[in-house]
Scaffold this motif. Structure first.
Motif, PDB file in Angstrom:
ATOM      1  N   ALA A   1      -7.350  -0.056   1.442  1.00 30.83           N
ATOM      2  CA  ALA A   1      -7.915  -1.060   0.704  1.00 30.83           C
ATOM      3  C   ALA A   1      -9.485  -1.008   0.573  1.00 30.83           C
ATOM      4  O   ALA A   1     -10.122  -1.001   1.708  1.00 30.83           O
ATOM      5  CB  ALA A   1      -7.379  -2.577   0.961  1.00 30.83           C
TER       6      ALA A   1
ATOM      7  N   HIS B   1      -8.208  -6.212  -3.241  1.00 26.37           N
ATOM      8  CA  HIS B   1      -6.953  -5.498  -2.768  1.00 26.37           C
ATOM      9  C   HIS B   1      -6.799  -6.096  -1.425  1.00 26.37           C
ATOM     10  O   HIS B   1      -5.741  -6.097  -0.801  1.00 26.37           O
ATOM     11  CB  HIS B   1      -7.571  -3.939  -2.868  1.00 26.37           C
ATOM     12  CG  HIS B   1      -6.112  -2.940  -2.634  1.00 26.37           C
ATOM     13  ND1 HIS B   1      -6.367  -1.736  -2.468  1.00 26.37           N
ATOM     14  CD2 HIS B   1      -5.000  -3.303  -2.452  1.00 26.37           C
ATOM     15  CE1 HIS B   1      -5.222  -1.178  -2.117  1.00 26.37           C
ATOM     16  NE2 HIS B   1      -4.343  -2.079  -1.964  1.00 26.37           N
TER      17      HIS B   1
ATOM     18  N   GLY C   1      -5.554  -1.249  -5.565  1.00 26.01           N
ATOM     19  CA  GLY C   1      -4.157  -2.389  -5.563  1.00 26.01           C
ATOM     20  C   GLY C   1      -3.869  -2.285  -7.028  1.00 26.01           C
ATOM     21  O   GLY C   1      -3.623  -1.413  -7.849  1.00 26.01           O
TER      22      GLY C   1
END
Ligand code: ATP
Ligand code: MG
Length: 569
Positions: free
Chosen positions: A18, A23, A148
């Motif tokens: 991430a 995210h 994400g």
């Protein structure tokens, strides 16, 4: 629910995959998990947020007269051949075959499906206007899935399509959607800005993007510091300054520039300003190779170039192609004496330049005193450059400022682009056949969730706006061994539920510190702590995640206090 019985896999460490806050936090707080690149599973908390955003969207679409339906994800290739987009969409379209070897795709959008549906179901002006929408999965094999839920290959979108008899009707539908989008994003609790945008591959004329303002945003917005002009940088266009007629055009001359091939190196070597350089970029489209010229201090805007060339694909040419068309190593291409006769597209600022500097189409050499038209042919003069912060606003005397934005929604006036191509017509009062006038309107549901987290978090975790929080409140008994505390906590939990406050009780046999950390990370708007004082003095602690404030209230006042914290305007 009891937290001990729920699947909320919080993580102490940030997963390496991430990059941006939303995210990281959505993974850490147990909202989502990656199934494959750009493809996610929404865990129980995640889907609760998604459903809340969907419901806000539904209410606002319905309020404007939108009607919900559900269209298939799998779409037959014939529809896409008919619209002409089977090839245009390129590798982003996820294609598949059935057992009979027939082509299908996973829908990246639904203009084809809905327009052909409307073609068969709507014939008369009496059936117009219509606003039809659905909320479902979309598939785009993005070049770079990342961040994400922000840029997935499978993602949830709401798409609405408007069908009107004329432009005037379309204007009204567009206004309704503009209002609906404004309401949706206000209700989701994000700070956003509608901006003018380019309509890109989807076609059509007017379009606005709804941008959530955040530094992690992939889009650059330019907005005016004194009027309400705001646009995606891809779209911004300002008139080029006029030619200065006092400049004398000097004689074209070739000069040696050993080793200098970047704009910086050439300006330094020849002691000229960047704006005197004519930057020559070689592009390859599906049809041709072109040279595109912008001033040395400007960036080329590929969207504008793409629109100007009316092509399907556009990529910077590789070194081999550049060497072939210019006859020189990369960095020395110029419009004068190009080896191959390709089209030359010129930005107006370059067209108006006097005594510019360009590559000489041979290694270690440049031309000075280059004057467009006199020294090279121009095939097309078209605005193909990026406008930057600090330039003058196109609609007033103000100065443009820059901000980053996440595009959470976009609305388009399509006009008759799809209806003409797919022959979706209606008969008017006089029995005359006309194309139905269309608009389309999308919201990324998962992206809206992620964008909300980008704007609403602190070092400890997510701070959900109440409207889309997975639960409103968490009750935390300090000691699960103390029967009285457990009883009292259970009692408060029950009362909150009776009052329609969406609550969980953290009954896990964990230390209070662990529960508090998780509560902050997950981002419940309100935390009710039941400890010793609760049993001895009938006082509980109520913590407001948003303000960080903690207050002590008597057990009788818990419901009214929580209601006030959550819902008071
Ligand atoms: P982008 O420019 O970010 O690729 P787009 O302009 O192609 O998006 P639209 O076709 O306008 O996207 O789709 C409508 C909405 O769907 C977007 O405003 C965005 O919120 C969402 N969306 C688009 N692509 C994705 C994606 N790959 N992942 C998540 N949401 C997306
Ligand atoms: Mg868009």
């Amino acid at each position: 629910m009891k937290v001990s019985e729920m699947l909320i896999p919080t993580l102490r460490e940030t997963p390496a995959e991430a990059e941006i806050v939303s995210h990281k936090l959505l993974l850490r707080a147990g909202y989502i998990r990656k199934t494959a690149s750009g493809i996610y599973t929404y865990l129980p908390l995640g889907i609760r947020v998604i459903k809340k955003i969907m419901n806000i969207i539904r209410e606002e679409m319905d309020r404007q007269g939108g009607q919900e339906m559900l269209m298939p994800i799998i779409q037959p290739a014939e529809l896409w051949h008919e619209s002409g987009r089977w090839d245009v969409y390129g590798p982003e379209l996820m294609r598949l075959k059935d057992r009979h070897n027939r082509d299908f795709c996973l829908g990246p959008t639904h203009e084809e499906v809905i327009t052909t549906l409307v073609r068969s179901e709507i014939n008369s002006y009496k059936q117009l206007p219509q606003l039809l929408y659905h909320i479902g999965n979309k598939y785009r094999d993005e070049r770079r899935p990342r961040f994400g839920l922000m840029r997935g290959r499978e993602f949830i979108m709401k798409d609405l399509y408007s069908f009107d008899r004329d432009e005037e009707g379309l204007d009204k539908s567009y206004q309704k959607m503009y209002q609906a989008y404004t309401n949706v994003f206000n209700r989701c609790g994000v700070t956003f800005r509608p901006v003018e945008a380019d309509s890109g591959a989807i076609g059509g004329s007017t379009t606005h993007e709804f941008m959530v303002l955040a530094d992690s945003g992939e889009a650059t917005i330019l907005y005016c510091d004194s009027c309400d002009y705001a646009a995606n940088v891809e779209k911004v266009s300002v008139p080029a300054a006029g030619l200065d007629p006092t400049f004398e055009k000097l004689e074209l001359q070739e000069v040696a520039t050993p080793g200098a091939h970047t704009v910086e190196q050439v300006t330094e070597y020849l002691n000229v300003d960047q704006h005197q350089i004519i930057k020559t970029l070689i592009y390859k489209t599906d049809k041709e190779i072109v040279a595109a010229l912008v001033r040395g201090d400007r960036e080329l805007n590929e969207i504008k170039l793409y629109n100007a060339l009316n092509c399907l694909t556009l990529d910077l040419a590789n070194a081999k192609t550049v060497e072939k068309v210019s006859g020189a190593p990369v960095g020395y291409a110029g419009p004068v004496n190009l080896k191959e006769d390709i089209r030359i597209i010129v930005d107006p600022e370059v067209a108006g330049m006097v005594n510019g500097v360009t590559g000489a189409n041979k290694g270690d050499a440049h031309f000075i005193n280059v004057n467009p038209e006199r020294d090279f042919k121009i095939d097309l003069i078209e605005d193909i450059r990026m406008v930057a912060a600090g330039e003058k606003c196109p609609s007033c005397e103000g100065v443009l400022q820059e901000a980053r934005g996440i595009e959470v929604g976009q609305i388009f006036k399509l006009g008759d682009k799809y209806s003409k191509q797919l022959k979706a017509n209606y008969l008017d009062e006089g029995g005359k056949e006309n194309p139905i006038i269309m608009g389309c309107y999308g919201i990324g549901v998962g992206r809206t969730m992620a964008a909300t987290v980008e704007q609403n978090h602190d070092d400890n975790g997510i701070i959900w706006p109440v409207s889309i929080a997975p639960y409103h409140a968490v009750v935390v008994p300090i000691s699960t061994k103390d029967e009285n505390q457990v009883k009292l906590a259970d009692n408060i939990y029950g009362k909150l539920l009776e009052n329609n406050i969406e609550t969980v009780i953290d009954d896990r046999k964990e230390r209070p510190g662990v529960k508090f950390k998780d509560a902050d990370l997950i981002g419940y708007p309100v935390r009710i702590v039941v400890g010793k004082k609760a049993v001895e003095e009938s006082m509980v602690e109520i913590h407001n995640r948003n303000t960080g404030e903690t207050i002590n209230v008597s057990t009788e006042e818990v419901i009214s206090t929580v209601q006030k914290l959550l819902f008071a305007k």
